[in-house]
Motif scaffolding. Structure first.
Motif, PDB file in Angstrom:
ATOM      1  N   SER A  12      17.305  99.955  38.237  1.00  0.00           N
ATOM      2  CA  SER A  12      16.706 100.440  39.237  1.00  0.00           C
ATOM      3  C   SER A  12      15.380 100.755  38.803  1.00  0.00           C
ATOM      4  O   SER A  12      15.187 100.557  37.517  1.00  0.00           O
ATOM      5  CB  SER A  12      17.098 101.904  39.621  1.00  0.00           C
ATOM      6  OG  SER A  12      17.016 102.993  38.382  1.00  0.00           O
ATOM      7  N   ALA A  13      14.206 101.134  39.337  1.00  0.00           N
ATOM      8  CA  ALA A  13      12.811 101.310  38.631  1.00  0.00           C
ATOM      9  C   ALA A  13      12.769 102.571  37.693  1.00  0.00           C
ATOM     10  O   ALA A  13      12.335 102.129  36.693  1.00  0.00           O
ATOM     11  CB  ALA A  13      11.839 101.721  39.761  1.00  0.00           C
ATOM     12  N   ARG A  56       5.572  98.948  41.554  1.00  0.00           N
ATOM     13  CA  ARG A  56       5.823  97.578  42.106  1.00  0.00           C
ATOM     14  C   ARG A  56       7.110  97.072  41.680  1.00  0.00           C
ATOM     15  O   ARG A  56       7.359  95.919  42.097  1.00  0.00           O
ATOM     16  CB  ARG A  56       4.649  96.756  41.481  1.00  0.00           C
ATOM     17  CG  ARG A  56       3.160  96.925  41.983  1.00  0.00           C
ATOM     18  CD  ARG A  56       2.496  96.112  41.174  1.00  0.00           C
ATOM     19  NE  ARG A  56       0.864  96.371  41.423  1.00  0.00           N
ATOM     20  CZ  ARG A  56       0.205  96.900  40.924  1.00  0.00           C
ATOM     21  NH1 ARG A  56       0.626  97.543  39.515  1.00  0.00           N
ATOM     22  NH2 ARG A  56      -0.833  97.440  41.167  1.00  0.00           N
ATOM     23  N   TRP A  57       8.044  98.025  41.421  1.00  0.00           N
ATOM     24  CA  TRP A  57       9.207  97.201  40.736  1.00  0.00           C
ATOM     25  C   TRP A  57       9.778  96.594  41.671  1.00  0.00           C
ATOM     26  O   TRP A  57      10.744  95.613  41.699  1.00  0.00           O
ATOM     27  CB  TRP A  57      10.044  98.611  40.111  1.00  0.00           C
ATOM     28  CG  TRP A  57      11.161  97.854  39.460  1.00  0.00           C
ATOM     29  CD1 TRP A  57      12.629  98.027  40.207  1.00  0.00           C
ATOM     30  CD2 TRP A  57      11.553  97.333  38.521  1.00  0.00           C
ATOM     31  NE1 TRP A  57      13.475  97.753  39.180  1.00  0.00           N
ATOM     32  CE2 TRP A  57      12.909  96.987  38.122  1.00  0.00           C
ATOM     33  CE3 TRP A  57      10.508  96.920  37.286  1.00  0.00           C
ATOM     34  CZ2 TRP A  57      13.320  96.359  36.822  1.00  0.00           C
ATOM     35  CZ3 TRP A  57      10.840  96.242  36.409  1.00  0.00           C
ATOM     36  CH2 TRP A  57      12.195  95.625  36.099  1.00  0.00           C
ATOM     37  N   ASP A  58      10.122  97.125  42.833  1.00  0.00           N
ATOM     38  CA  ASP A  58      10.960  96.500  43.953  1.00  0.00           C
ATOM     39  C   ASP A  58      10.358  95.262  44.750  1.00  0.00           C
ATOM     40  O   ASP A  58      10.965  94.512  45.482  1.00  0.00           O
ATOM     41  CB  ASP A  58      10.963  97.568  45.204  1.00  0.00           C
ATOM     42  CG  ASP A  58      12.281  98.784  44.761  1.00  0.00           C
ATOM     43  OD1 ASP A  58      12.913  98.487  43.917  1.00  0.00           O
ATOM     44  OD2 ASP A  58      11.946  99.937  45.239  1.00  0.00           O
ATOM     45  N   HIS A  59       9.180  94.882  44.222  1.00  0.00           N
ATOM     46  CA  HIS A  59       8.193  94.001  44.601  1.00  0.00           C
ATOM     47  C   HIS A  59       8.143  92.771  43.834  1.00  0.00           C
ATOM     48  O   HIS A  59       7.449  91.733  44.222  1.00  0.00           O
ATOM     49  CB  HIS A  59       7.173  94.390  45.266  1.00  0.00           C
ATOM     50  CG  HIS A  59       7.187  95.201  46.486  1.00  0.00           C
ATOM     51  ND1 HIS A  59       7.604  95.040  47.821  1.00  0.00           N
ATOM     52  CD2 HIS A  59       6.906  96.494  46.414  1.00  0.00           C
ATOM     53  CE1 HIS A  59       7.682  96.328  48.499  1.00  0.00           C
ATOM     54  NE2 HIS A  59       7.042  97.096  47.692  1.00  0.00           N
ATOM     55  N   ARG A  63      12.090  90.156  37.856  1.00  0.00           N
ATOM     56  CA  ARG A  63      12.055  91.318  36.862  1.00  0.00           C
ATOM     57  C   ARG A  63      12.189  91.117  35.503  1.00  0.00           C
ATOM     58  O   ARG A  63      11.863  92.170  34.548  1.00  0.00           O
ATOM     59  CB  ARG A  63      13.135  92.143  37.322  1.00  0.00           C
ATOM     60  CG  ARG A  63      12.997  92.950  38.757  1.00  0.00           C
ATOM     61  CD  ARG A  63      13.952  93.787  39.240  1.00  0.00           C
ATOM     62  NE  ARG A  63      13.707  94.464  40.575  1.00  0.00           N
ATOM     63  CZ  ARG A  63      14.508  95.098  41.460  1.00  0.00           C
ATOM     64  NH1 ARG A  63      15.489  95.497  40.846  1.00  0.00           N
ATOM     65  NH2 ARG A  63      14.009  95.600  42.342  1.00  0.00           N
TER      66      ARG A  63
END
Length: 186
Positions: A12-13, A56-59, A63
């Motif tokens: 997760s972020a 912006r982690w989910d975008h 990663r």
């Protein structure tokens, strides 16, 4: 930790940022410090980069490139700080007021002065911005040419050229023997 492929993809972020912070905070702060020479500002730059990454982690498309993204963010923020300082100095010079530094030198700066690296730091400061960034990323963070190119958004060939020119300029400034090369220079 966060360096192995696949680890960051599943996090997760919150977990990813905590992992990146634990593993890379001090190195990223030192990178920022080498560019801006102010401990407080360096810490702010890294904190802001981590916050931006969290947002912006989910975008993120990949990663696993989060650390590279952080390095790029730190370098770009350091550039902004240096541009702002230039504007401040120009303004002050035009209006006849003296600039006073708001902060004392960092402990890292004093330690480097103590062991005799003041000449090297001063010589680095006299290099053009891009050469200084390449040399700091190469010799301080020990990044590859590809990683430096990615962090600075330049071609790998440009990394080689900036490194070569920067080393030549440092040797000239520090009075080093130009015929003497080290393993790292080859």
């Amino acid at each position: 930790m966060a360096d192995s492929p696949g680890d960051l993809r599943r996090m997760s972020a919150d977990a990813a940022i905590a992992s990146l912070y634990a593993a890379h905070w001090s190195g990223l702060v030192r990178l920022a410090w080498l560019l801006v020479r102010d401990q407080g500002v360096a810490e702010d730059i890294v904190a802001d980069a981590l916050i931006a990454l969290h947002r912006r982690w989910d975008h993120l498309a990949d990663r696993d490139l989060a650390l590279a993204y952080l390095r790029r963010s730190v370098v770009n923020a350091a550039r902004s700080v240096l541009r702002h300082r230039t504007v401040e100095r120009t303004y002050v010079a035009q209006h006849g007021r003296a600039i006073t530094e708001a902060t004392a030198p960092s402990a890292e700066h004093e330690a480097l002065d103590e062991v005799g690296n003041a000449g090297m730091l001063a010589a680095l400061d006299r290099l053009p911005r891009r050469q200084r960034e390449v040399l700091v990323l190469r010799y301080y963070l020990d990044l590859s040419e590809a990683q430096i190119a990615h962090a600075l958004e330049i071609a790998p060939g440009s990394v080689k050229a900036h490194a070569s020119r920067g080393l030549t300029a440092l040797r000239a400034q520090l009075g080093a023997d130009p015929d003497r090369t080290t393993r790292e220079d080859r």
